[in-house]
Write a protein that holds these residues in place. Structure first.
Motif, short mmCIF file in Angstrom:
data_model
loop_
_atom_site.label_atom_id
_atom_site.label_comp_id
_atom_site.label_asym_id
_atom_site.label_seq_id
_atom_site.Cartn_x
_atom_site.Cartn_y
_atom_site.Cartn_z
N GLU A 157 -20.27 36.10 -16.85
CA GLU A 157 -21.40 36.65 -17.60
C GLU A 157 -22.69 35.87 -17.29
O GLU A 157 -23.79 36.43 -17.37
N ALA A 158 -22.54 34.60 -16.94
CA ALA A 158 -23.72 33.78 -16.61
C ALA A 158 -24.48 34.38 -15.43
O ALA A 158 -25.71 34.28 -15.37
N ILE A 159 -23.75 35.03 -14.54
CA ILE A 159 -24.39 35.63 -13.37
C ILE A 159 -25.11 36.92 -13.78
O ILE A 159 -26.23 37.21 -13.35
N THR A 160 -24.47 37.66 -14.67
CA THR A 160 -25.09 38.89 -15.17
C THR A 160 -26.39 38.56 -15.90
O THR A 160 -27.41 39.23 -15.73
N ASP A 185 -36.17 36.95 -20.65
CA ASP A 185 -35.76 35.54 -20.78
C ASP A 185 -34.87 35.33 -22.00
O ASP A 185 -34.01 34.44 -22.01
N VAL A 186 -35.10 36.16 -23.02
CA VAL A 186 -34.35 35.98 -24.27
C VAL A 186 -32.84 36.11 -24.02
O VAL A 186 -32.04 35.49 -24.72
N GLN A 187 -32.50 36.88 -23.01
CA GLN A 187 -31.07 37.06 -22.70
C GLN A 187 -30.50 35.83 -21.97
O GLN A 187 -29.31 35.74 -21.73
N MET A 222 -34.66 30.93 -21.26
CA MET A 222 -34.99 30.30 -19.97
C MET A 222 -35.45 31.36 -18.97
O MET A 222 -34.98 32.51 -19.01
N ASP A 223 -36.36 30.95 -18.04
CA ASP A 223 -36.67 31.88 -16.96
C ASP A 223 -35.54 31.82 -15.93
O ASP A 223 -34.59 31.02 -16.08
N LYS A 224 -35.66 32.64 -14.90
CA LYS A 224 -34.51 32.76 -13.97
C LYS A 224 -34.22 31.45 -13.23
O LYS A 224 -33.07 31.10 -13.01
N LYS A 225 -35.29 30.72 -12.87
CA LYS A 225 -35.08 29.46 -12.15
C LYS A 225 -34.39 28.44 -13.05
O LYS A 225 -33.43 27.76 -12.64
#
Lengths: 297, 96
Positions: free
Chosen positions: A49-52, A59-61, A65-68
């Motif tokens: 799920e971390a990859i999804t 970011d809330v999902q 955090m942002d993607k980086k």
């Protein structure tokens, strides 16, 4: 009978002493943290799920955090998880073989030493010593484990460090340059570096490249043949003379003869002399020496 | 210790190989090692003054070569003699 009792007492004492020594000296200190609990605390970064969530639009999902940041959190968590499991693996390997080999050797040495000191108990001690050696032999994959495993472990540790350095440097890059998918591939390499097949491959590759280097060196060797006595006498005189030169003179001659003026200058000049396998070829060297030093050969 | 390594063709007679060893000792210094590599004979010399007495080569049995009275064993190894891999020992006469 009296000797037998003394031997048994001494034997028991030896085992107690050895047991005490071995118990107090362990290869790995106790962990100051609960590895299982730690893995549990980072499990959200370890799941698929971390990859999804990395691909999610908001970011809330990703816990804000942002993607980086999310990529780095996922990668760091997975590195940590692999480190925890690698430590377990390392300890298991040690307990399986490497540690057994060492501790058994100590017992053998201690018993042999005690046997040499106290003759009345020597028969019993020798028997005990043989028993331990027998136990060791029965367990003996030691030829492999004692000798090979430390090398493989060292290779694994070194390889993991290499891959880790690459990953750490890449985590500074933006996600366009270093997306999570690429990081996951590097994490696979990190895992692979800490496996026995990975270490064996590295050792084999290294052995291959060492053999290749040796082959290249052999191919580049000067092939010499016998020369006439007259030419050989001139070559020997020139070699004797070159061996008397100081560094400055050697450097000057090396420059003239176009041989490398490095720390192996003398050897290089001697190679030049050795490679002069005809009068004409040697005349060129002799002429340069005459011009520089006024010596005739 | 600085060393120099040269090669020879594999089809030489023992006598010819010995002559080459002796000539190279005259240039580099004493022979230290004989072996084969890449299909050739490989000779290693210590770079220093040439020895007063040059090495002689003898065909030897496997294992440690037999001692020879009046000679020191310099080294031993496999060499190609007339193209055939042969165990060879190098000796040097003891100086009196």
């Amino acid at each position: 009978m009296k000797h037998q009792k003394a031997a048994i007492l001494l034997l028991a004492f030896s085992f107690l002493m050895l047991g005490g020594c071995l118990a107090s000296l362990t290869a790995y200190p106790d962990l100051s943290y609960d590895a299982g609990a730690e893995l549990k605390s980072i499990e959200s970064y370890l799941s698929a799920e971390a990859i999804t969530r990395y691909d999610a639009a908001e970011d809330v999902q990703r816990n804000g955090m942002d993607k980086k940041q999310w990529r780095n959190a996922v990668v760091n968590a997975r590195i940590r998880a692999m480190d925890v499991l690698f430590n377990d693996f390392q300890q298991d390997l040690y307990q399986e073989g490497v540690g057994f080999g060492i501790s058994t050797d100590w017992i053998v040495l201690a018993l042999s030493g005690a046997g040499a000191l106290i003759s009345s108990a020597s028969t019993a001690l020798s028997a005990a010593s043989s028993g331990v050696v027998g136990a060791k032999a029965a367990f003996d994959r030691n030829a492999f484990l004692d000798k090979t495993m430390p090398t493989l472990l060292a290779t694994m540790v070194a390889q993991r460090k290499d891959v880790l350095a690459t990953i750490r440097a890449s985590l500074a890059l933006d996600i366009d340059e270093y997306p999570l998918t690429l990081a996951l591939t590097d994490l696979d390499h990190y895992y692979q570096a800490g496996t026995l097949p990975g270490a064996l491959t590295a050792v084999a590759e290294n052995a291959g490249s060492v053999a290749e280097e040796a082959d290249d060196r052999l191919k580049s060797l000067l092939v010499v043949s016998a020369v006439s006595p007259g030419l050989q006498a001139r070559r020997e005189q020139a070699a004797d003379f070159v061996k008397t030169l100081n560094d400055v003179e050697l450097r000057a001659l090396a420059g003239t003869l176009k041989v490398p003026a490095d720390e192996a200058m003398l050897g290089n000049l001697l190679f030049a002399i050795s490679s002069a396998q005809s009068e004409a070829a040697f005349d060129v060297i002799a002429q340069k020496i005459r011009i520089h030093f006024g010596e005739e050969f | 210790m600085s060393t120099a390594t040269v090669a020879t063709q594999p089809d030489l007679s023992l006598r010819k190989l010995q002559l080459i060893v002796q000539q190279q000792e005259g240039i580099f210094g004493p022979l230290t090692q004989i072996s084969t590599g890449n299909g050739k004979n490989v000779l290693e010399f210590e770079v220093r003054a040439r020895p007063k007495v040059r090495a002689v080569l003898k065909v030897s049995d496997q294992g440690q070569p037999a001692p020879r009275k009046g000679f020191d064993l310099v080294c031993h190894g496999d060499c190609f003699i007339a193209g055939k891999q042969t165990r060879v020992a190098a000796y040097r006469a003891v100086e009196k």
